[in-house]
Design a protein around this motif. Structure first.
Motif, PDB file in Angstrom:
ATOM      1  N   GLN A   1       0.817  -1.216   0.000  1.00 44.82           N
ATOM      2  CA  GLN A   1       0.000   0.000   0.000  1.00 44.82           C
ATOM      3  C   GLN A   1       0.849   1.264   0.000  1.00 44.82           C
ATOM      4  O   GLN A   1       0.584   2.188  -0.765  1.00 44.82           O
ATOM      5  N   SER A   2       1.839   1.336   0.858  1.00 47.27           N
ATOM      6  CA  SER A   2       2.646   2.557   0.943  1.00 47.27           C
ATOM      7  C   SER A   2       4.142   2.293   0.994  1.00 47.27           C
ATOM      8  O   SER A   2       4.921   3.226   0.994  1.00 47.27           O
ATOM      9  N   GLY A   3       4.523   1.044   1.026  1.00 49.29           N
ATOM     10  CA  GLY A   3       5.939   0.737   1.105  1.00 49.29           C
ATOM     11  C   GLY A   3       6.413  -0.133  -0.038  1.00 49.29           C
ATOM     12  O   GLY A   3       7.332  -0.937   0.123  1.00 49.29           O
ATOM     13  N   PHE A   4       5.762   0.034  -1.199  1.00 52.54           N
ATOM     14  CA  PHE A   4       6.127  -0.781  -2.357  1.00 52.54           C
ATOM     15  C   PHE A   4       7.606  -0.576  -2.657  1.00 52.54           C
ATOM     16  O   PHE A   4       8.058   0.551  -2.857  1.00 52.54           O
ATOM     17  N   PRO A   5       8.387  -1.654  -2.679  1.00 53.31           N
ATOM     18  CA  PRO A   5       9.831  -1.507  -2.898  1.00 53.31           C
ATOM     19  C   PRO A   5      10.154  -0.949  -4.288  1.00 53.31           C
ATOM     20  O   PRO A   5       9.646  -1.448  -5.289  1.00 53.31           O
ATOM     21  N   ILE A   6      10.971   0.067  -4.319  1.00 54.16           N
ATOM     22  CA  ILE A   6      11.424   0.637  -5.588  1.00 54.16           C
ATOM     23  C   ILE A   6      12.738  -0.069  -5.917  1.00 54.16           C
ATOM     24  O   ILE A   6      13.827   0.408  -5.622  1.00 54.16           O
ATOM     25  N   GLU A   7      12.598  -1.228  -6.481  1.00 56.72           N
ATOM     26  CA  GLU A   7      13.734  -2.091  -6.797  1.00 56.72           C
ATOM     27  C   GLU A   7      13.469  -2.782  -8.125  1.00 56.72           C
ATOM     28  O   GLU A   7      12.340  -2.805  -8.602  1.00 56.72           O
ATOM     29  N   GLU A   8      14.517  -3.374  -8.674  1.00 63.31           N
ATOM     30  CA  GLU A   8      14.375  -4.087  -9.937  1.00 63.31           C
ATOM     31  C   GLU A   8      13.389  -5.245  -9.818  1.00 63.31           C
ATOM     32  O   GLU A   8      12.638  -5.528 -10.741  1.00 63.31           O
ATOM     33  N   ARG A   9      13.366  -5.914  -8.667  1.00 70.45           N
ATOM     34  CA  ARG A   9      12.472  -7.064  -8.446  1.00 70.45           C
ATOM     35  C   ARG A   9      11.700  -6.837  -7.146  1.00 70.45           C
ATOM     36  O   ARG A   9      11.997  -7.444  -6.122  1.00 70.45           O
TER      37      ARG A   9
END
Length: 150
Positions: A13-21
């Motif tokens: 909801q608010s902590g979606f990882p900003i990462e390749e995977r």
């Protein structure tokens, strides 16, 4: 939904990882594989628990203008009017209301002149006037639905 589904929802909801995977990163937090997280997210989307996964940007911080719009659309023209509205790239979402102004939508554009031009085009193509309601003061409300323990 089981405990893993609820934890996934809490994270994305608010902590979606900003990462390749990102789903692998969520899985690491929960002791699940990337495939398991993806399968659970897909199942939650199929059930309608998750409607949309996407970023929210502050259009003003990016130098763009946003506005709320409303129109009085005869019942017989709603489908065609909404199709026209949705054909414009800057429309972020729209909804029906039980009100004399029954179709509402928001849109963003590089500047207010572009907003006005798009609204004029919608009116020209549909014959329906669109009320332009740019915000005078911005209030942002963050909503998270705590799923843990639900």
């Amino acid at each position: 939904m089981d405990a893993h589904d609820r934890k996934i929802l809490d994270i994305i909801q608010s902590g979606f990882p900003i990462e390749e995977r990102p789903y692998a990163a969520v899985g690491e937090q929960l002791g699940l594989t990337e495939s398991e997280v993806l399968a659970r997210v897909r199942a939650l989307r199929a059930k309608g628990v998750i409607r949309r996964i996407g970023a929210n940007f502050s259009s003003g911080s990016l130098g763009w203008q946003s506005t709320l719009c409303a129109a009085r659309v005869p019942e017989a023209q709603i489908e065609a009017f909404v199709a026209e509205v949705n054909s414009h790239q800057g429309v972020t979402h729209n909804y029906l209301r039980d009100h004399s102004f029954n179709v509402w939508f928001t849109m963003i554009a590089p500047d207010m002149a572009a907003v006005r031009a798009t609204l004029a085009e919608i009116t020209s193509k549909t014959g329906i006037a669109v009320l332009n309601l740019p915000a005078e003061e911005l209030f942002k409300i963050k909503v998270d639905f705590a799923m843990e323990g639900a």
